[in-house]
Design a protein around this motif. Structure first.
Motif, PDB file in Angstrom:
ATOM      1  N   LEU A  22       0.657  -0.689  -0.386  1.00  8.46           N
ATOM      2  CA  LEU A  22      -0.282   0.135   0.170  1.00  8.46           C
ATOM      3  C   LEU A  22       0.867   1.586  -0.531  1.00  8.46           C
ATOM      4  O   LEU A  22       0.311   2.281  -0.510  1.00  8.46           O
ATOM      5  CB  LEU A  22      -0.771  -0.040   0.990  1.00  8.46           C
ATOM      6  N   VAL A  23       1.703   1.067   0.438  1.00  7.57           N
ATOM      7  CA  VAL A  23       2.952   2.513   0.781  1.00  7.57           C
ATOM      8  C   VAL A  23       3.731   2.226  -0.442  1.00  7.57           C
ATOM      9  O   VAL A  23       3.662   3.596  -1.049  1.00  7.57           O
ATOM     10  CB  VAL A  23       3.952   2.311   1.938  1.00  7.57           C
ATOM     11  N   ALA A  24       4.457   1.400  -0.817  1.00  7.98           N
ATOM     12  CA  ALA A  24       4.730   1.642  -2.285  1.00  7.98           C
ATOM     13  C   ALA A  24       3.608   1.876  -3.410  1.00  7.98           C
ATOM     14  O   ALA A  24       4.147   2.705  -3.915  1.00  7.98           O
ATOM     15  CB  ALA A  24       5.221   0.512  -2.789  1.00  7.98           C
ATOM     16  N   PHE A  25       2.400   1.852  -3.122  1.00 14.34           N
ATOM     17  CA  PHE A  25       1.199   2.413  -4.541  1.00 14.34           C
ATOM     18  C   PHE A  25       1.364   3.781  -4.110  1.00 14.34           C
ATOM     19  O   PHE A  25       1.710   4.546  -5.329  1.00 14.34           O
ATOM     20  CB  PHE A  25       0.436   1.058  -4.302  1.00 14.34           C
ATOM     21  N   PHE A  26       1.084   4.009  -2.805  1.00 12.57           N
ATOM     22  CA  PHE A  26       0.440   5.771  -2.741  1.00 12.57           C
ATOM     23  C   PHE A  26       2.163   6.666  -3.275  1.00 12.57           C
ATOM     24  O   PHE A  26       1.381   7.726  -3.686  1.00 12.57           O
ATOM     25  CB  PHE A  26      -0.178   5.425  -1.427  1.00 12.57           C
ATOM     26  N   VAL A  27       2.745   5.815  -3.204  1.00 14.68           N
ATOM     27  CA  VAL A  27       4.476   7.184  -3.135  1.00 14.68           C
ATOM     28  C   VAL A  27       3.970   6.577  -3.813  1.00 14.68           C
ATOM     29  O   VAL A  27       4.544   7.892  -5.382  1.00 14.68           O
ATOM     30  CB  VAL A  27       5.442   6.059  -2.406  1.00 14.68           C
ATOM     31  N   TRP A  28       4.291   5.182  -5.366  1.00 13.30           N
ATOM     32  CA  TRP A  28       3.912   5.964  -6.939  1.00 13.30           C
ATOM     33  C   TRP A  28       3.152   7.349  -7.509  1.00 13.30           C
ATOM     34  O   TRP A  28       3.496   7.425  -8.453  1.00 13.30           O
ATOM     35  CB  TRP A  28       3.962   4.700  -7.108  1.00 13.30           C
ATOM     36  N   LEU A  29       1.657   7.208  -6.894  1.00 16.66           N
ATOM     37  CA  LEU A  29       0.666   7.762  -6.879  1.00 16.66           C
ATOM     38  C   LEU A  29       1.151   8.613  -6.587  1.00 16.66           C
ATOM     39  O   LEU A  29       0.811  10.288  -8.115  1.00 16.66           O
ATOM     40  CB  LEU A  29      -0.615   7.541  -6.378  1.00 16.66           C
ATOM     41  N   ALA A  30       1.863   9.601  -6.209  1.00 15.48           N
ATOM     42  CA  ALA A  30       2.770  10.486  -5.931  1.00 15.48           C
ATOM     43  C   ALA A  30       2.777  11.374  -6.510  1.00 15.48           C
ATOM     44  O   ALA A  30       3.127  12.603  -6.993  1.00 15.48           O
ATOM     45  CB  ALA A  30       2.338  11.340  -4.171  1.00 15.48           C
ATOM     46  N   ILE A  31       4.931  10.320  -7.210  1.00 18.83           N
ATOM     47  CA  ILE A  31       5.686  10.429  -7.659  1.00 18.83           C
ATOM     48  C   ILE A  31       5.084  11.050  -9.055  1.00 18.83           C
ATOM     49  O   ILE A  31       5.154  11.896 -10.185  1.00 18.83           O
ATOM     50  CB  ILE A  31       6.748   9.502  -7.840  1.00 18.83           C
ATOM     51  N   SER A  32       4.157  10.118  -9.711  1.00 22.02           N
ATOM     52  CA  SER A  32       3.311  10.059 -10.831  1.00 22.02           C
ATOM     53  C   SER A  32       2.330  11.680 -11.336  1.00 22.02           C
ATOM     54  O   SER A  32       2.744  12.147 -12.055  1.00 22.02           O
ATOM     55  CB  SER A  32       2.308   9.004 -11.802  1.00 22.02           C
ATOM     56  N   GLN A  33       2.317  11.362 -10.122  1.00 20.36           N
ATOM     57  CA  GLN A  33       0.800  13.127 -10.117  1.00 20.36           C
ATOM     58  C   GLN A  33       1.895  14.387 -10.385  1.00 20.36           C
ATOM     59  O   GLN A  33       1.322  15.212 -10.722  1.00 20.36           O
ATOM     60  CB  GLN A  33       0.364  13.272  -8.789  1.00 20.36           C
ATOM     61  N   GLY A  34       2.656  14.059  -9.493  1.00 17.42           N
ATOM     62  CA  GLY A  34       3.491  15.672  -9.071  1.00 17.42           C
ATOM     63  C   GLY A  34       4.425  15.919 -10.338  1.00 17.42           C
ATOM     64  O   GLY A  34       4.316  16.638 -10.775  1.00 17.42           O
ATOM     65  N   LEU A  35       4.618  15.052 -11.270  1.00 22.60           N
ATOM     66  CA  LEU A  35       5.600  14.926 -12.628  1.00 22.60           C
ATOM     67  C   LEU A  35       4.303  14.885 -13.731  1.00 22.60           C
ATOM     68  O   LEU A  35       5.174  16.245 -14.245  1.00 22.60           O
ATOM     69  CB  LEU A  35       6.164  13.172 -13.049  1.00 22.60           C
ATOM     70  N   ARG A  36       3.268  14.480 -13.510  1.00 21.09           N
ATOM     71  CA  ARG A  36       1.965  14.782 -14.328  1.00 21.09           C
ATOM     72  C   ARG A  36       2.146  16.939 -14.054  1.00 21.09           C
ATOM     73  O   ARG A  36       1.669  17.581 -15.054  1.00 21.09           O
ATOM     74  CB  ARG A  36       0.967  14.202 -14.295  1.00 21.09           C
ATOM     75  N   HIS A  37       1.792  17.084 -13.010  1.00 25.54           N
ATOM     76  CA  HIS A  37       1.842  18.356 -13.085  1.00 25.54           C
ATOM     77  C   HIS A  37       2.962  19.368 -13.407  1.00 25.54           C
ATOM     78  O   HIS A  37       2.785  20.872 -13.686  1.00 25.54           O
ATOM     79  CB  HIS A  37       1.212  18.922 -11.301  1.00 25.54           C
ATOM     80  N   ASP A  38       4.192  18.456 -12.569  1.00 23.48           N
ATOM     81  CA  ASP A  38       5.318  19.223 -13.342  1.00 23.48           C
ATOM     82  C   ASP A  38       5.264  19.925 -15.147  1.00 23.48           C
ATOM     83  O   ASP A  38       5.687  21.008 -15.158  1.00 23.48           O
ATOM     84  CB  ASP A  38       6.418  19.183 -12.771  1.00 23.48           C
ATOM     85  N   ARG A  39       4.769  19.046 -15.576  1.00 25.42           N
ATOM     86  CA  ARG A  39       4.939  19.224 -16.984  1.00 25.42           C
ATOM     87  C   ARG A  39       3.938  19.747 -17.498  1.00 25.42           C
ATOM     88  O   ARG A  39       4.174  20.931 -17.908  1.00 25.42           O
ATOM     89  CB  ARG A  39       4.454  17.754 -18.190  1.00 25.42           C
ATOM     90  N   LEU A  40       2.522  20.635 -16.820  1.00 23.27           N
ATOM     91  CA  LEU A  40       1.789  20.873 -17.229  1.00 23.27           C
ATOM     92  C   LEU A  40       2.629  22.512 -16.735  1.00 23.27           C
ATOM     93  O   LEU A  40       2.251  23.636 -17.201  1.00 23.27           O
ATOM     94  CB  LEU A  40       0.382  21.052 -16.294  1.00 23.27           C
ATOM     95  N   ILE A  41       2.945  22.521 -15.258  1.00 23.02           N
ATOM     96  CA  ILE A  41       3.784  24.540 -15.231  1.00 23.02           C
ATOM     97  C   ILE A  41       4.701  24.394 -16.082  1.00 23.02           C
ATOM     98  O   ILE A  41       5.122  25.752 -16.009  1.00 23.02           O
ATOM     99  CB  ILE A  41       4.408  24.123 -13.675  1.00 23.02           C
ATOM    100  N   LYS A  42       6.061  23.266 -16.364  1.00 19.55           N
ATOM    101  CA  LYS A  42       6.687  23.731 -17.378  1.00 19.55           C
ATOM    102  C   LYS A  42       6.236  24.425 -18.555  1.00 19.55           C
ATOM    103  O   LYS A  42       6.680  24.773 -19.458  1.00 19.55           O
ATOM    104  CB  LYS A  42       7.251  22.660 -17.834  1.00 19.55           C
ATOM    105  N   LYS A  43       4.423  23.617 -19.500  1.00 19.29           N
ATOM    106  CA  LYS A  43       3.640  24.041 -20.415  1.00 19.29           C
ATOM    107  C   LYS A  43       3.359  25.199 -20.517  1.00 19.29           C
ATOM    108  O   LYS A  43       3.063  26.007 -21.287  1.00 19.29           O
ATOM    109  CB  LYS A  43       3.126  22.812 -20.928  1.00 19.29           C
TER     110      LYS A  43
END
Length: 55
Positions: A22-43
């Motif tokens: 469960l911890v591994a899943f939520f860490v992956w989820l947080a990192i993937s959402q953070g990267l997606r948001h970073d890409r939007l901010i860069k654009k």
């Protein structure tokens, strides 16, 4: 491996064994959402980050 399974399946350790994936899943989820948001901010679509978060 046999000793590891004996320790893992003891009643006191079962909740810990469930929490690790469960911890591994939520860490992956947080990192993937953070990267997606970073890409939007860069654009230059900083306002779209909130819209994606409430989706």
């Amino acid at each position: 491996m046999e000793n590891f399974l004996l320790i893992l399946t003891k009643p006191d350790n079962i909740p810990i064994a469930f929490m690790i994936p469960l911890v591994a899943f939520f860490v992956w989820l947080a990192i993937s959402q953070g990267l997606r948001h970073d890409r939007l901010i860069k654009k230059g679509k900083k306002d779209d980050v909130y819209d994606e978060m409430i989706r």
